[in-house]
Write a protein that holds these residues in place. Structure first.
Motif, PDB file in Angstrom:
ATOM      1  N   PHE A 242       0.884  -1.095   0.079  1.00 46.11           N
ATOM      2  CA  PHE A 242       0.099   0.185   0.024  1.00 46.11           C
ATOM      3  C   PHE A 242       0.998   1.049  -0.139  1.00 46.11           C
ATOM      4  O   PHE A 242       1.983   1.345   0.554  1.00 46.11           O
ATOM      5  N   TYR A 243       0.457   2.025  -0.626  1.00 45.03           N
ATOM      6  CA  TYR A 243       1.272   3.316  -0.878  1.00 45.03           C
ATOM      7  C   TYR A 243       2.386   2.860  -1.574  1.00 45.03           C
ATOM      8  O   TYR A 243       2.498   2.038  -2.371  1.00 45.03           O
ATOM      9  N   LYS A 244       3.703   3.701  -1.656  1.00 42.21           N
ATOM     10  CA  LYS A 244       4.752   3.283  -2.269  1.00 42.21           C
ATOM     11  C   LYS A 244       5.818   2.603  -0.953  1.00 42.21           C
ATOM     12  O   LYS A 244       6.347   1.729  -1.595  1.00 42.21           O
ATOM     13  N   THR A 245       5.734   3.020   0.139  1.00 38.81           N
ATOM     14  CA  THR A 245       6.585   2.391   1.195  1.00 38.81           C
ATOM     15  C   THR A 245       6.056   1.828   2.250  1.00 38.81           C
ATOM     16  O   THR A 245       6.724   1.439   3.183  1.00 38.81           O
ATOM     17  N   GLY A 246       4.951   1.718   2.296  1.00 43.07           N
ATOM     18  CA  GLY A 246       4.151   1.520   3.504  1.00 43.07           C
ATOM     19  C   GLY A 246       4.384  -0.223   3.592  1.00 43.07           C
ATOM     20  O   GLY A 246       4.698  -0.983   2.526  1.00 43.07           O
ATOM     21  N   TYR A 247       4.151  -0.849   4.737  1.00 48.76           N
ATOM     22  CA  TYR A 247       4.719  -2.023   5.120  1.00 48.76           C
ATOM     23  C   TYR A 247       3.724  -2.598   6.346  1.00 48.76           C
ATOM     24  O   TYR A 247       3.366  -1.696   7.097  1.00 48.76           O
ATOM     25  N   ALA A 248       3.520  -3.903   6.263  1.00 44.84           N
ATOM     26  CA  ALA A 248       3.191  -4.851   7.428  1.00 44.84           C
ATOM     27  C   ALA A 248       4.097  -5.159   8.402  1.00 44.84           C
ATOM     28  O   ALA A 248       5.169  -5.734   8.034  1.00 44.84           O
ATOM     29  N   PHE A 249       3.593  -5.265   9.368  1.00 46.51           N
ATOM     30  CA  PHE A 249       4.559  -5.770  10.568  1.00 46.51           C
ATOM     31  C   PHE A 249       3.551  -6.924  11.587  1.00 46.51           C
ATOM     32  O   PHE A 249       2.399  -6.569  11.564  1.00 46.51           O
ATOM     33  N   LEU A 250       4.114  -7.723  12.427  1.00 52.48           N
ATOM     34  CA  LEU A 250       3.579  -8.482  13.227  1.00 52.48           C
ATOM     35  C   LEU A 250       4.189  -8.727  14.535  1.00 52.48           C
ATOM     36  O   LEU A 250       5.304  -8.999  14.677  1.00 52.48           O
ATOM     37  N   LEU A 251       3.527  -8.564  15.714  1.00 50.68           N
ATOM     38  CA  LEU A 251       3.941  -8.839  16.878  1.00 50.68           C
ATOM     39  C   LEU A 251       3.696  -9.772  17.820  1.00 50.68           C
ATOM     40  O   LEU A 251       2.354 -10.101  17.680  1.00 50.68           O
ATOM     41  N   ASN A 252       3.980 -10.381  18.815  1.00 52.59           N
ATOM     42  CA  ASN A 252       3.548 -11.274  19.762  1.00 52.59           C
ATOM     43  C   ASN A 252       2.998 -10.493  21.078  1.00 52.59           C
ATOM     44  O   ASN A 252       3.021  -9.314  21.089  1.00 52.59           O
ATOM     45  N   ARG A 253       2.325 -11.293  21.878  1.00 54.37           N
ATOM     46  CA  ARG A 253       1.960 -10.597  23.022  1.00 54.37           C
ATOM     47  C   ARG A 253       3.028 -10.001  24.044  1.00 54.37           C
ATOM     48  O   ARG A 253       2.496  -8.877  24.657  1.00 54.37           O
ATOM     49  N   ALA A 254       4.038 -10.336  24.021  1.00 50.36           N
ATOM     50  CA  ALA A 254       5.186  -9.421  24.448  1.00 50.36           C
ATOM     51  C   ALA A 254       5.906  -8.154  23.655  1.00 50.36           C
ATOM     52  O   ALA A 254       6.953  -7.736  24.265  1.00 50.36           O
ATOM     53  N   LEU A 255       5.040  -7.902  22.694  1.00 47.11           N
ATOM     54  CA  LEU A 255       5.661  -6.896  21.631  1.00 47.11           C
ATOM     55  C   LEU A 255       7.002  -6.974  20.998  1.00 47.11           C
ATOM     56  O   LEU A 255       7.704  -6.231  20.844  1.00 47.11           O
ATOM     57  N   LYS A 256       7.318  -8.634  21.109  1.00 45.71           N
ATOM     58  CA  LYS A 256       8.254  -8.893  20.071  1.00 45.71           C
ATOM     59  C   LYS A 256       8.020  -9.015  19.073  1.00 45.71           C
ATOM     60  O   LYS A 256       6.885  -9.398  18.452  1.00 45.71           O
ATOM     61  N   ILE A 257       8.914  -8.792  18.129  1.00 46.63           N
ATOM     62  CA  ILE A 257       8.863  -8.506  16.297  1.00 46.63           C
ATOM     63  C   ILE A 257       8.828 -10.179  15.850  1.00 46.63           C
ATOM     64  O   ILE A 257       9.848 -10.582  15.653  1.00 46.63           O
ATOM     65  N   LEU A 258       7.525 -10.567  15.257  1.00 47.77           N
ATOM     66  CA  LEU A 258       7.408 -11.679  14.335  1.00 47.77           C
ATOM     67  C   LEU A 258       7.801 -11.556  13.126  1.00 47.77           C
ATOM     68  O   LEU A 258       8.144 -12.423  12.262  1.00 47.77           O
ATOM     69  N   HIS A 259       7.419 -10.514  12.560  1.00 46.84           N
ATOM     70  CA  HIS A 259       7.667 -10.042  11.103  1.00 46.84           C
ATOM     71  C   HIS A 259       7.863  -8.851  10.818  1.00 46.84           C
ATOM     72  O   HIS A 259       7.062  -7.649  11.570  1.00 46.84           O
TER      73      HIS A 259
END
Length: 375
Positions: free
Chosen positions: A226-243
């Motif tokens: 979406f847009y030109k540089t927009g991106y998606a991310f995913l966190l777990n319950r402890a707010l650690k980065i899964l993606h």
């Protein structure tokens, strides 16, 4: 053109009125349009996060269905009287022999599952061995093979303080599902362990679990453009980065990213099911929309306001160009109109001055104009 001339005064008055009227309309248009576009962008980004959350939720729900099937298998094959160490060894062996094919068939129904297993409660069946039934495969194309171990010996499995056994004791102690952190599979890809307790009457007979290939999550979120540089991310319950396109699970968590710039917004994720907020990072204004999944994961989308609100800048430029065009065209027309008034009046004035100076009353005035008052 002199200021005390008729044309200059007409031009000044009309231009002043135009600037006030057109400027006010333009300012209102920019303000109202900007608010409208901002609301649309807000709804779009929140809806985008919600849509991706639903897409992942569908796969996670299928995993949950797999564990419920394993749970149902145990609850229909066991009775409370079988939950004791004296007969456990024999009963579990018979259970594995009779239901192994069924367990295998359940695993084949999902291409993402890499292993599925049932590990029986050592508090009921004894700690001499790890009593379990399970199957595993390295890749989607491989055939499931029988599992004789979950990677932990009896002494390691019964140790509640052992973090490697958290997937087992968390469901037993809390009665709730457990979603593990990212880990590397035998094939070298990211995978996650998901377990749930199996209740038989008032007792927890076993823990059902699967491990699944996490790469489908990476692929799903990487494809979200979406847009030109927009991106998606995913966190777990402890707010650690899964993606994340840049950060990894082994790296800093959400609170520590970019020196803690995002830490003040961490509570937004934990206290709300969905939302959107604005922040500044690296000198750029950005926005972040998020949505929580039922398993506690949090999916988010991030973009710069320069891209998300690019339509506002385009609208502002269009209004400014429109105002400038109106002023230029109007100025030209007013100049031409004022000249159409000034020329015949100047001719009359020149003749009147001639008569006053010469006393010649025989001259005539040729007023080349269609304006009745001047003629």
């Amino acid at each position: 053109m002199k200021f005390n001339s008729l044309g200059a005064r007409i031009l000044l008055v009309v231009i002043s009125l135009l600037i006030l009227s057109v400027g006010a309309i333009g300012f209102y248009s920019i303000s109202a349009g900007g608010r409208g576009i901002g609301a649309v962008v807000n709804d779009y980004e929140v809806s985008l996060a919600k849509g991706m959350a639903h897409e992942l939720e569908a796969d996670f729900n299928r995993f949950q269905g797999t564990l419920h099937a394993l749970s149902g298998l145990v609850t229909t094959r066991f009775t409370p009287q079988m939950l004791n160490a004296e007969v456990g060894d024999v009963v579990i062996r018979q259970f594995g022999a009779q239901n192994g094919k069924f367990v295998n068939d359940i695993g084949v129904q999902s291409r993402h599952i890499r292993s599925l297993f049932i590990v029986f409660n050592p508090e009921l069946f004894g700690t001499k061995n790890v009593y379990m039934v399970g199957f595993k495969r390295k890749n989607e194309q491989d055939t499931y093979l029988y599992m004789d171990s979950v990677g932990l010996g009896p002494s390691e499995l019964i140790d509640r303080s052992n973090q490697a056994a958290a997937w087992f004791w968390t469901p037993l102690d809390t009665g709730k599902e457990y979603w593990g952190d990212l880990r590397k599979s035998e094939a070298g890809s990211d995978e996650v362990l998901y377990t749930m307790p199996i209740k038989l009457g008032e007792q927890t007979a076993a823990v059902a679990g699967i491990s699944f290939d996490f790469n489908f999550v990476h692929e799903t979120l990487n494809e979200a453009k979406f847009y030109k540089t927009g991106y998606a991310f995913l966190l777990n319950r402890a707010l650690k980065i899964l993606h994340h396109p840049v950060f990894t699970f082994e790296g800093p968590g959400f609170r520590e990213v970019a020196g803690g710039i995002l830490a003040p917004y961490a509570d937004n994720f934990l206290n709300s099911n969905q939302g959107r907020f604005a922040y500044v990072m690296g000198g750029d204004e950005k926005t972040m929309a998020f949505r929580s999944l039922s398993n506690g994961y949090i999916i988010g989308v991030a973009a710069t306001t320069a891209e998300s609100l690019g339509a506002v800048s385009a609208m502002r430029r269009a209004v400014y160009i429109g105002i400038a065009a109106v002023l230029v065209i109007t100025s030209v027309l007013i100049i031409l109109f004022s000249r159409s008034l000034a020329r015949p009046l100047r001719a009359v004035a020149e003749r009147a001055l001639y008569v006053a100076e010469s006393g010649d009353l025989t001259v005539s005035v040729d007023a080349r104009t269609s304006i009745t008052e001047i003629k």
